[in-house]
Scaffold this motif. Structure first.
Motif, short mmCIF file in Angstrom:
data_model
loop_
_atom_site.label_atom_id
_atom_site.label_comp_id
_atom_site.label_asym_id
_atom_site.label_seq_id
_atom_site.Cartn_x
_atom_site.Cartn_y
_atom_site.Cartn_z
N SER A 38 0.82 -1.23 0.00
CA SER A 38 0.00 0.00 0.00
C SER A 38 0.84 1.26 0.00
O SER A 38 0.40 2.31 0.45
CB SER A 38 -0.92 0.00 1.23
N PHE A 51 1.91 -6.96 -5.48
CA PHE A 51 0.94 -6.11 -6.16
C PHE A 51 0.67 -4.86 -5.33
O PHE A 51 0.86 -4.86 -4.11
CB PHE A 51 -0.38 -6.87 -6.35
N ALA A 52 0.18 -3.82 -5.99
CA ALA A 52 -0.27 -2.60 -5.31
C ALA A 52 -1.20 -1.86 -6.25
O ALA A 52 -1.05 -1.95 -7.49
CB ALA A 52 0.90 -1.71 -4.91
N ASP A 99 -2.60 1.07 -8.52
CA ASP A 99 -1.97 2.16 -9.27
C ASP A 99 -2.82 3.42 -9.09
O ASP A 99 -3.56 3.83 -9.97
CB ASP A 99 -1.86 1.76 -10.75
N ASN A 132 2.57 8.09 -5.93
CA ASN A 132 1.73 7.01 -6.43
C ASN A 132 1.97 5.75 -5.61
O ASN A 132 3.12 5.40 -5.32
CB ASN A 132 2.07 6.77 -7.91
N LEU A 182 1.58 2.54 -6.32
CA LEU A 182 2.32 1.49 -7.03
C LEU A 182 3.81 1.83 -7.12
O LEU A 182 4.67 0.97 -6.85
CB LEU A 182 1.73 1.29 -8.42
N SER A 239 5.37 1.45 -3.66
CA SER A 239 5.46 0.03 -3.29
C SER A 239 6.59 -0.66 -4.01
O SER A 239 7.19 -1.61 -3.49
CB SER A 239 4.13 -0.67 -3.60
N ALA A 240 6.91 -0.17 -5.21
CA ALA A 240 8.00 -0.75 -6.00
C ALA A 240 9.34 -0.64 -5.27
O ALA A 240 10.26 -1.41 -5.53
CB ALA A 240 8.08 -0.09 -7.37
N ILE A 296 6.94 -5.46 -9.36
CA ILE A 296 5.59 -5.31 -8.81
C ILE A 296 4.60 -5.12 -9.95
O ILE A 296 4.95 -4.64 -11.04
CB ILE A 296 5.53 -4.12 -7.82
N THR A 297 3.35 -5.49 -9.70
CA THR A 297 2.29 -5.45 -10.71
C THR A 297 1.09 -4.70 -10.16
O THR A 297 0.82 -4.75 -8.95
CB THR A 297 1.87 -6.89 -11.09
N ALA A 298 0.36 -4.02 -11.02
CA ALA A 298 -0.85 -3.32 -10.60
C ALA A 298 -1.85 -4.29 -10.00
O ALA A 298 -2.05 -5.41 -10.52
CB ALA A 298 -1.47 -2.59 -11.78
N LEU A 299 -2.49 -3.89 -8.92
CA LEU A 299 -3.43 -4.76 -8.22
C LEU A 299 -4.58 -5.20 -9.12
O LEU A 299 -5.15 -6.28 -8.91
CB LEU A 299 -3.97 -4.03 -6.98
#
Length: 254
Positions: A37, A67-68, A70, A90, A92, A95-96, A103-106
């Protein structure tokens, strides 16, 4: 024996009854999604909790994907002062930092691709994944967070949460049993003890636990632990998170 040694130590292992390192034991690895988050306790993911989760998942041999959402953060906190700044960040992208860029968009997280999902805590869970920090029991949960929780729940796949993150499950999964620690402040040891009442108002059941303990809602496959909801030594939080991860992996059957 000298001749055998000259051919390399790996040939000796079977003779000595020792399993070679890195060989498969025949059990498939659990595929675990971790939902972040942001990066930082006051406006994102609690970094120590995320790190502990990743260490314990690694030790368990799990395959991890992070994931997080965007989306913009609710706000940015200067962690040296505990005050909001004028920056915009942001979720995302922040979180990266924890995910080392992987990491990938939730929105891309699908329950069918994973055996379990784990949510670290930090105020980002209450500010970016939901509006709990502002709205309390009348909070809303981010659409993709709600979808993920509902989909894993319907698939009967385990969900792990720690610190403040159990409020997400309390909001989304009717009657869920969770813990955020104790229900009284106990002289400041549990500064966020009032969260237990909010969980009950959200329709969940709160189960008091110490930081090193977990609560397992066996009927809903939800595992929770207090983590930084209590003021204790860091290694105790690490141990409690380890117990949470261990129980999540156990519930996957892998």
């Amino acid at each position: 024996m000298a001749a055998l040694s000259a051919r390399g130590p790996r040939l000796l292992l079977p003779l000595l009854g020792v399993r070679a390192l890195h060989t498969s034991q025949g059990n498939p690895a659990a595929k675990v999604a971790v939902v972040l988050s942001g990066c930082g306790v006051y406006d994102g993911t609690e970094i120590h909790e995320a790190s502990a989760i990743l260490v314990h998942l690694s030790r368990a041999g799990a395959v991890v994907k992070m994931f997080a959402p965007d989306i913009p953060q609710m706000h940015v906190i200067d962690h040296t002062k505990g005050e909001a700044s004028q920056e915009s960040r942001n979720v995302l992208a922040e979180s990266a930092r924890i995910a080392r860029g992987d990491i990938t968009a939730l929105s891309q997280l699908k329950a069918q691709d994973h055996d379990a999902v784990i949510f670290p805590g930090g105020f980002g869970a209450a500010k970016n994944l939901s509006s709990f920090a502002v709205d309390g029991e009348s909070c809303r949960v981010h659409n993709d967070v709600q979808r993920v929780l509902e989909d894993f729940h319907k698939a009967k796949k385990p969900i792990g949460l720690c610190c403040i993150a159990p409020v997400l499950a309390a909001k989304v999964i009717p009657g869920v049993e969770v813990t955020v620690g104790q229900e009284e402040e106990q002289g400041g040891k549990w500064p966020y003890a009032g969260t237990a009442k909010a969980i009950q108002a959200l329709g969940g059941k709160h189960c008091p636990k110490e930081v090193h303990e977990v609560h397992v809602d066996k009927s809903r496959n939800v595992v929770t632990t207090p983590a930084f909801m209590g003021h204790v030594a860091l290694h105790t939080i690490f141990d409690g998170i380890g117990a949470m991860v261990s129980n999540v992996i156990k519930l996957t059957g892998k």
